[in-house]
Design a protein around this motif. Sequence first.
Motif, PDB file in Angstrom:
ATOM      1  N   ILE A 184       0.836  -1.204   0.000  1.00  0.00           N
ATOM      2  CA  ILE A 184       0.000   0.000   0.000  1.00  0.00           C
ATOM      3  C   ILE A 184       0.870   1.252   0.000  1.00  0.00           C
ATOM      4  O   ILE A 184       0.536   2.266  -0.629  1.00  0.00           O
ATOM      5  CB  ILE A 184      -0.986   0.017   1.194  1.00  0.00           C
ATOM      6  CG1 ILE A 184      -2.082   1.062   0.942  1.00  0.00           C
ATOM      7  CG2 ILE A 184      -0.284   0.296   2.509  1.00  0.00           C
ATOM      8  CD1 ILE A 184      -3.201   1.048   1.971  1.00  0.00           C
ATOM      9  N   ASN A 185       2.028   1.201   0.660  1.00  0.00           N
ATOM     10  CA  ASN A 185       2.956   2.345   0.606  1.00  0.00           C
ATOM     11  C   ASN A 185       3.454   2.574  -0.813  1.00  0.00           C
ATOM     12  O   ASN A 185       3.604   3.714  -1.257  1.00  0.00           O
ATOM     13  CB  ASN A 185       4.133   2.107   1.540  1.00  0.00           C
ATOM     14  CG  ASN A 185       3.763   2.226   3.003  1.00  0.00           C
ATOM     15  OD1 ASN A 185       2.704   2.764   3.348  1.00  0.00           O
ATOM     16  ND2 ASN A 185       4.624   1.724   3.879  1.00  0.00           N
ATOM     17  N   ALA A 186       3.689   1.471  -1.533  1.00  0.00           N
ATOM     18  CA  ALA A 186       4.165   1.595  -2.916  1.00  0.00           C
ATOM     19  C   ALA A 186       3.066   2.128  -3.830  1.00  0.00           C
ATOM     20  O   ALA A 186       3.319   2.970  -4.697  1.00  0.00           O
ATOM     21  CB  ALA A 186       4.657   0.241  -3.420  1.00  0.00           C
ATOM     22  N   LEU A 187       1.852   1.658  -3.645  1.00  0.00           N
ATOM     23  CA  LEU A 187       0.744   2.128  -4.472  1.00  0.00           C
ATOM     24  C   LEU A 187       0.435   3.600  -4.207  1.00  0.00           C
ATOM     25  O   LEU A 187       0.110   4.352  -5.118  1.00  0.00           O
ATOM     26  CB  LEU A 187      -0.506   1.280  -4.206  1.00  0.00           C
ATOM     27  CG  LEU A 187      -0.433  -0.176  -4.688  1.00  0.00           C
ATOM     28  CD1 LEU A 187      -1.592  -0.976  -4.112  1.00  0.00           C
ATOM     29  CD2 LEU A 187      -0.455  -0.249  -6.214  1.00  0.00           C
ATOM     30  N   ALA A 188       0.541   4.003  -2.949  1.00  0.00           N
ATOM     31  CA  ALA A 188       0.273   5.397  -2.594  1.00  0.00           C
ATOM     32  C   ALA A 188       1.474   6.297  -2.849  1.00  0.00           C
ATOM     33  O   ALA A 188       1.342   7.526  -2.826  1.00  0.00           O
ATOM     34  CB  ALA A 188      -0.126   5.482  -1.118  1.00  0.00           C
ATOM     35  N   GLU A 189       2.642   5.698  -3.051  1.00  0.00           N
ATOM     36  CA  GLU A 189       3.902   6.431  -3.251  1.00  0.00           C
ATOM     37  C   GLU A 189       4.219   7.346  -2.070  1.00  0.00           C
ATOM     38  O   GLU A 189       4.744   8.444  -2.222  1.00  0.00           O
ATOM     39  CB  GLU A 189       3.865   7.233  -4.569  1.00  0.00           C
ATOM     40  CG  GLU A 189       3.738   6.332  -5.786  1.00  0.00           C
ATOM     41  CD  GLU A 189       3.802   7.130  -7.085  1.00  0.00           C
ATOM     42  OE1 GLU A 189       3.771   8.369  -7.028  1.00  0.00           O
ATOM     43  OE2 GLU A 189       3.887   6.501  -8.159  1.00  0.00           O
ATOM     44  N   ARG A 190       3.879   6.875  -0.886  1.00  0.00           N
ATOM     45  CA  ARG A 190       4.210   7.570   0.361  1.00  0.00           C
ATOM     46  C   ARG A 190       4.001   6.583   1.497  1.00  0.00           C
ATOM     47  O   ARG A 190       3.329   5.554   1.336  1.00  0.00           O
ATOM     48  CB  ARG A 190       3.329   8.810   0.572  1.00  0.00           C
ATOM     49  CG  ARG A 190       1.848   8.519   0.669  1.00  0.00           C
ATOM     50  CD  ARG A 190       1.040   9.811   0.745  1.00  0.00           C
ATOM     51  NE  ARG A 190      -0.380   9.572   0.975  1.00  0.00           N
ATOM     52  CZ  ARG A 190      -1.267   9.294   0.024  1.00  0.00           C
ATOM     53  NH1 ARG A 190      -0.861   9.191  -1.234  1.00  0.00           N
ATOM     54  NH2 ARG A 190      -2.545   9.110   0.322  1.00  0.00           N
ATOM     55  N   ASP A 191       4.584   6.874   2.643  1.00  0.00           N
ATOM     56  CA  ASP A 191       4.460   5.989   3.794  1.00  0.00           C
ATOM     57  C   ASP A 191       3.148   6.256   4.515  1.00  0.00           C
ATOM     58  O   ASP A 191       2.983   7.270   5.196  1.00  0.00           O
ATOM     59  CB  ASP A 191       5.633   6.190   4.760  1.00  0.00           C
ATOM     60  CG  ASP A 191       6.943   5.672   4.187  1.00  0.00           C
ATOM     61  OD1 ASP A 191       6.881   4.813   3.278  1.00  0.00           O
ATOM     62  OD2 ASP A 191       8.014   6.137   4.619  1.00  0.00           O
ATOM     63  N   VAL A 192       2.194   5.347   4.345  1.00  0.00           N
ATOM     64  CA  VAL A 192       0.914   5.482   5.040  1.00  0.00           C
ATOM     65  C   VAL A 192       0.737   4.399   6.100  1.00  0.00           C
ATOM     66  O   VAL A 192      -0.088   4.535   6.996  1.00  0.00           O
ATOM     67  CB  VAL A 192      -0.263   5.433   4.046  1.00  0.00           C
ATOM     68  CG1 VAL A 192      -0.210   6.603   3.100  1.00  0.00           C
ATOM     69  CG2 VAL A 192      -0.270   4.125   3.270  1.00  0.00           C
ATOM     70  N   ALA A 193       1.511   3.330   6.009  1.00  0.00           N
ATOM     71  CA  ALA A 193       1.400   2.226   6.957  1.00  0.00           C
ATOM     72  C   ALA A 193       2.778   1.867   7.490  1.00  0.00           C
ATOM     73  O   ALA A 193       3.784   1.983   6.782  1.00  0.00           O
ATOM     74  CB  ALA A 193       0.769   1.008   6.280  1.00  0.00           C
ATOM     75  N   ILE A 194       2.827   1.453   8.734  1.00  0.00           N
ATOM     76  CA  ILE A 194       4.076   1.005   9.353  1.00  0.00           C
ATOM     77  C   ILE A 194       4.443  -0.363   8.800  1.00  0.00           C
ATOM     78  O   ILE A 194       3.618  -1.274   8.757  1.00  0.00           O
ATOM     79  CB  ILE A 194       3.934   0.936  10.888  1.00  0.00           C
ATOM     80  CG1 ILE A 194       3.661   2.332  11.443  1.00  0.00           C
ATOM     81  CG2 ILE A 194       5.179   0.336  11.515  1.00  0.00           C
ATOM     82  CD1 ILE A 194       3.361   2.337  12.944  1.00  0.00           C
ATOM     83  N   VAL A 195       5.690  -0.495   8.341  1.00  0.00           N
ATOM     84  CA  VAL A 195       6.180  -1.765   7.799  1.00  0.00           C
ATOM     85  C   VAL A 195       7.124  -2.390   8.800  1.00  0.00           C
ATOM     86  O   VAL A 195       8.059  -1.744   9.285  1.00  0.00           O
ATOM     87  CB  VAL A 195       6.894  -1.542   6.447  1.00  0.00           C
ATOM     88  CG1 VAL A 195       7.490  -2.845   5.942  1.00  0.00           C
ATOM     89  CG2 VAL A 195       5.922  -0.969   5.417  1.00  0.00           C
TER      90      VAL A 195
END
Length: 428
Positions: free
Chosen positions: A234-245
């Motif tokens: 989801i971070n890759a699809l959004a092109e930003r950090d939205v979820a903690i990995v």
Amino acid sequence: MTDTIFALSSGVVPAAIAIVRVSGPVAFEAAEALVGPLPPPRRAGLRALREPSSGELLDRGLVLAFPADGSVTGDDLVEFHLHGGRAVVRAVESALAVIDGVRPALAGEFTRRSLASGRLDLTAAEGLADLLSAETEAQRRAALRSADGLIRRQIEQWSAATVAAAAQVEAAIDHEEEGDVGAGDTLARGVADQIATLVRDIEVVLSRPSSERLHDGLRVVLAGPPNSGKSTLINALAERDVAIVSPIAGTTRDRIDAPVVRDGRAWLFTDTAGLTESDDQIEAIGVARARESIAAADLVLWLGDGPPPSSEMIAVHARADLPHRRHVPEGRIPASGTSVKGTAALWEALGRAASTLVPAADELALNNRQRALANAAASALRHADGQSDLLIAAEQLRIARELFDRITARASVEHVLDALFARFCIGK
């Protein structure tokens, strides 16, 4: 609507230019109190704006006057094109507010007056509201089609066809004993054919996705077992950090939404907790919410290595960049959240799926309110189709015609208007 209203109708100040509009029965008199004689209709004139009682100079700007017979609101309307400073706008609004019969406008009141005066219909007003909130190219195009009257013209065609059928039924009722209209059975078959054709036309439009899909965005849920790569993807699809990995399973315990605009289309991606059985109360709540999101999704990306729980889910081979996962099983789409091109194949698959879920660029798309009324009208037409009792058929046709009128607001829909115009800014 006897009041004269005013409001800032351009963007939020400060700005290069601010436009203040005044509309109503005493709009010209109110404007003349500030600037003196108005320029000829529809011609801009440079004027000094002065406070009516003291004569203090407020600003110098362009003034345009639009008589009621050619204005967008159906009332006399004046525009002041001012320097866009907060103090300038505030001073002009304060000067207008003390004039008898003049008050600040309510949200959407200018457009509501346009609707009341017949300058536009409800479908165009809804399109204008959508245009004001449009953030993507697809939203802009759909809103413009509605604002330009595409939906109104379609509804008018349906209504006209209904009226034509009703006229034949009424003629048969009035003259069934006279024999000068034609044999009743032949006429009934002809009317039934017209109604059946009309119902099919409506069903074609109703079979298309609603316009809300364009504005709300397609809801795409990432689902799978814990630690299957959902947060990274989801971070890759959004092109930003939205979820903690994290490599720790169960890191995501609640839904995380990420709105994305890509290629002129709106998306809403949702990361969810890993689907698993757990005695941890918090984790169990997260899993329950994940299942709720899956049930409400337009599309579901399944990241588990096992078969997807539903054949409608899109099977994704996540972390495809890892050495031990470079073999992509048949029927799965490779995706990687760590490489630049890792989501290209997935975006292509999402685009193909979306083409069946959102209205096409050149299609007429109804919103949920319009769809409900059109569906009810189609139901009334079906009841009229093939009726042996002409009185019942005539009543069903009348109901259908009234439902079409409610779509365009020819019939009273005050509660709909209140909800719609609450979405508008004060000056629109």
